[in-house]
Write a protein that holds these residues in place. Structure first.
Motif, PDB file in Angstrom:
ATOM      1  N   ARG A  59       0.832  -1.208   0.000  1.00  0.00           N
ATOM      2  CA  ARG A  59       0.000   0.000   0.000  1.00  0.00           C
ATOM      3  C   ARG A  59       0.866   1.258   0.000  1.00  0.00           C
ATOM      4  N   SER A  60       0.269   2.349  -0.495  1.00  0.00           N
ATOM      5  CA  SER A  60       0.955   3.657  -0.554  1.00  0.00           C
ATOM      6  C   SER A  60       2.320   3.518  -1.227  1.00  0.00           C
ATOM      7  N   VAL A  61       2.305   3.032  -2.447  1.00  0.00           N
ATOM      8  CA  VAL A  61       3.541   2.793  -3.191  1.00  0.00           C
ATOM      9  C   VAL A  61       3.942   4.062  -3.945  1.00  0.00           C
ATOM     10  N   HIS A  62       5.112   4.605  -3.628  1.00  0.00           N
ATOM     11  CA  HIS A  62       5.594   5.818  -4.282  1.00  0.00           C
ATOM     12  C   HIS A  62       6.258   5.451  -5.616  1.00  0.00           C
ATOM     13  N   VAL A  63       5.896   6.193  -6.662  1.00  0.00           N
ATOM     14  CA  VAL A  63       6.489   5.951  -7.973  1.00  0.00           C
ATOM     15  C   VAL A  63       6.988   7.275  -8.561  1.00  0.00           C
ATOM     16  N   ALA A  64       8.017   7.173  -9.392  1.00  0.00           N
ATOM     17  CA  ALA A  64       8.549   8.331 -10.126  1.00  0.00           C
ATOM     18  C   ALA A  64       9.145   7.815 -11.420  1.00  0.00           C
ATOM     19  N   ALA A  65       8.599   8.262 -12.545  1.00  0.00           N
ATOM     20  CA  ALA A  65       9.048   7.816 -13.857  1.00  0.00           C
ATOM     21  C   ALA A  65       9.562   9.032 -14.621  1.00  0.00           C
ATOM     22  N   GLU A  66      10.878   9.141 -14.731  1.00  0.00           N
ATOM     23  CA  GLU A  66      11.490  10.331 -15.326  1.00  0.00           C
ATOM     24  C   GLU A  66      11.182  10.466 -16.813  1.00  0.00           C
ATOM     25  N   LYS A  87       0.310  -5.611 -10.348  1.00  0.00           N
ATOM     26  CA  LYS A  87      -1.022  -5.124 -10.722  1.00  0.00           C
ATOM     27  C   LYS A  87      -1.386  -3.924  -9.845  1.00  0.00           C
ATOM     28  N   PRO A  88      -1.494  -2.728 -10.429  1.00  0.00           N
ATOM     29  CA  PRO A  88      -1.938  -1.572  -9.639  1.00  0.00           C
ATOM     30  C   PRO A  88      -3.441  -1.630  -9.377  1.00  0.00           C
ATOM     31  N   PHE A 101     -11.947   8.322 -17.297  1.00  0.00           N
ATOM     32  CA  PHE A 101     -11.119   9.121 -16.386  1.00  0.00           C
ATOM     33  C   PHE A 101     -10.240   8.226 -15.521  1.00  0.00           C
ATOM     34  N   ASP A 102     -10.881   7.260 -14.873  1.00  0.00           N
ATOM     35  CA  ASP A 102     -10.183   6.410 -13.915  1.00  0.00           C
ATOM     36  C   ASP A 102      -9.214   5.455 -14.609  1.00  0.00           C
ATOM     37  N   GLU A 103      -9.624   4.951 -15.767  1.00  0.00           N
ATOM     38  CA  GLU A 103      -8.775   4.017 -16.507  1.00  0.00           C
ATOM     39  C   GLU A 103      -7.473   4.684 -16.964  1.00  0.00           C
ATOM     40  N   ILE A 104      -7.557   5.957 -17.353  1.00  0.00           N
ATOM     41  CA  ILE A 104      -6.365   6.695 -17.784  1.00  0.00           C
ATOM     42  C   ILE A 104      -5.392   6.854 -16.615  1.00  0.00           C
ATOM     43  N   GLN A 105      -5.908   7.214 -15.452  1.00  0.00           N
ATOM     44  CA  GLN A 105      -5.050   7.366 -14.273  1.00  0.00           C
ATOM     45  C   GLN A 105      -4.393   6.035 -13.916  1.00  0.00           C
ATOM     46  N   LEU A 106      -5.168   4.944 -13.963  1.00  0.00           N
ATOM     47  CA  LEU A 106      -4.637   3.623 -13.624  1.00  0.00           C
ATOM     48  C   LEU A 106      -3.590   3.176 -14.638  1.00  0.00           C
ATOM     49  N   CYS A 107      -3.845   3.444 -15.913  1.00  0.00           N
ATOM     50  CA  CYS A 107      -2.883   3.078 -16.956  1.00  0.00           C
ATOM     51  C   CYS A 107      -1.571   3.833 -16.771  1.00  0.00           C
ATOM     52  N   ALA A 108      -1.656   5.093 -16.388  1.00  0.00           N
ATOM     53  CA  ALA A 108      -0.442   5.872 -16.126  1.00  0.00           C
ATOM     54  C   ALA A 108       0.339   5.275 -14.959  1.00  0.00           C
ATOM     55  N   GLN A 109      -0.374   4.783 -13.957  1.00  0.00           N
ATOM     56  CA  GLN A 109       0.288   4.117 -12.836  1.00  0.00           C
ATOM     57  C   GLN A 109       1.054   2.888 -13.330  1.00  0.00           C
ATOM     58  N   ALA A 110       0.415   2.113 -14.193  1.00  0.00           N
ATOM     59  CA  ALA A 110       1.055   0.912 -14.732  1.00  0.00           C
ATOM     60  C   ALA A 110       2.297   1.265 -15.539  1.00  0.00           C
ATOM     61  N   MET A 111       2.214   2.328 -16.318  1.00  0.00           N
ATOM     62  CA  MET A 111       3.348   2.732 -17.142  1.00  0.00           C
ATOM     63  C   MET A 111       4.508   3.219 -16.272  1.00  0.00           C
ATOM     64  N   LEU A 113       5.133   1.971 -13.249  1.00  0.00           N
ATOM     65  CA  LEU A 113       5.700   0.725 -12.735  1.00  0.00           C
ATOM     66  C   LEU A 113       6.572   0.047 -13.787  1.00  0.00           C
ATOM     67  N   GLU A 114       6.135   0.097 -15.031  1.00  0.00           N
ATOM     68  CA  GLU A 114       6.918  -0.511 -16.114  1.00  0.00           C
ATOM     69  C   GLU A 114       8.273   0.173 -16.267  1.00  0.00           C
ATOM     70  N   GLU A 115       8.268   1.489 -16.234  1.00  0.00           N
ATOM     71  CA  GLU A 115       9.529   2.227 -16.381  1.00  0.00           C
ATOM     72  C   GLU A 115      10.458   1.950 -15.201  1.00  0.00           C
ATOM     73  N   MET A 116       9.907   1.830 -14.015  1.00  0.00           N
ATOM     74  CA  MET A 116      10.729   1.644 -12.826  1.00  0.00           C
ATOM     75  C   MET A 116      11.257   0.219 -12.684  1.00  0.00           C
ATOM     76  N   THR A 117      10.464  -0.770 -13.127  1.00  0.00           N
ATOM     77  CA  THR A 117      10.846  -2.170 -12.911  1.00  0.00           C
ATOM     78  C   THR A 117      11.380  -2.861 -14.160  1.00  0.00           C
ATOM     79  N   GLY A 118      11.073  -2.296 -15.335  1.00  0.00           N
ATOM     80  CA  GLY A 118      11.519  -2.932 -16.574  1.00  0.00           C
ATOM     81  C   GLY A 118      10.669  -4.108 -16.994  1.00  0.00           C
ATOM     82  N   GLN A 119       9.565  -4.346 -16.317  1.00  0.00           N
ATOM     83  CA  GLN A 119       8.681  -5.449 -16.698  1.00  0.00           C
ATOM     84  C   GLN A 119       7.331  -4.933 -17.164  1.00  0.00           C
ATOM     85  N   SER A 120       6.658  -5.731 -17.971  1.00  0.00           N
ATOM     86  CA  SER A 120       5.367  -5.349 -18.521  1.00  0.00           C
ATOM     87  C   SER A 120       4.270  -5.498 -17.467  1.00  0.00           C
ATOM     88  N   VAL A 121       3.357  -4.531 -17.442  1.00  0.00           N
ATOM     89  CA  VAL A 121       2.186  -4.588 -16.562  1.00  0.00           C
ATOM     90  C   VAL A 121       0.964  -4.584 -17.471  1.00  0.00           C
TER      91      VAL A 121
END
Length: 208
Positions: A59-66, A87-88, A101-111, A113-121
């Protein structure tokens, strides 16, 4: 380049003027709906990490994708221990909306995670308090393109420093900033046209 808050994407998808008021002008007001949503997120975010049936719930996972220029805090990320898949999960106060609206925000979260971890979500989920129902979301190519387009538009809006004019609609009734925005009043405001007409008349009069 300063990172855009993930919340700005949903604000923009809901209303570009609301996005500019919150993120450029630092305007904020709370109503019953936003207070209810805040209480929900505080309840979710305060939970401790746990593992159930081979899934780790963070929970409360901080993300930053440069590369994307995004940062924020995710309500929850489910980590399948066996497969490593992420899975976010985003918690919402209301119910599913006709607009994405909500799907766009969730998709951005997934992207992020992808940039930070290098794996597909490939998928995530939206949980709605009003319906007590969890809605799965597949991150299709179409949704990803739509999300990238919103990220670009938000970046342009915030960089411009310009707050768009109001466009009164049904969504305004649910907006906590309606008293600050004054969409009906500003839409009806004809003072600029009146002043322009007045000065135009005066110039013609003085010219004669």
């Amino acid at each position: 380049m300063e990172n855009i808050s993930l919340s700005a994407l949903q604000h923009y998808a809901f209303c570009p003027r609301q996005c500019a008021l919150i993120h450029n002008e630092q305007a904020w007001a709370e109503n019953f709906l936003t207070a209810q949503g805040r209480a929900l997120h505080e309840r979710v975010d305060s939970g401790e990490p746990e593992t159930r049936k081979g899934v780790r719930f963070e929970r409360s996972v901080h993300v930053a994708a440069e590369k994307l220029g995004l940062s924020g805090i995710l309500d929850m990320v489910e980590h399948d221990i066996q497969t490593g898949r992420l899975k976010p999960v985003e918690y919402k106060r209301g119910k599913p909306k006709p607009e994405p609206f909500d799907e766009i925000q969730l998709c951005a979260q997934a992207m992020c995670l992808e940039e930070m971890t290098g794996q597909s979500v490939s998928e995530g989920a939206l949980w709605y308090m009003q319906t007590r129902h969890r809605v799965p979301v597949a991150f299709s190519d179409g949704l990803r393109v739509q999300t990238l387009d919103v990220i670009r538009k938000v970046r342009e809006l915030l960089d411009s420093g310009i707050t768009p004019p109001p466009e009164y609609g049904k969504r305004c009734k649910a907006c906590s900033l309606v008293e600050i925005c004054q969409p009906q009043l500003l839409e009806r405001d004809r003072s600029k046209g009146y002043v322009a007409g007045l000065f135009g008349y005066s110039i013609l009069f003085w010219g004669n």
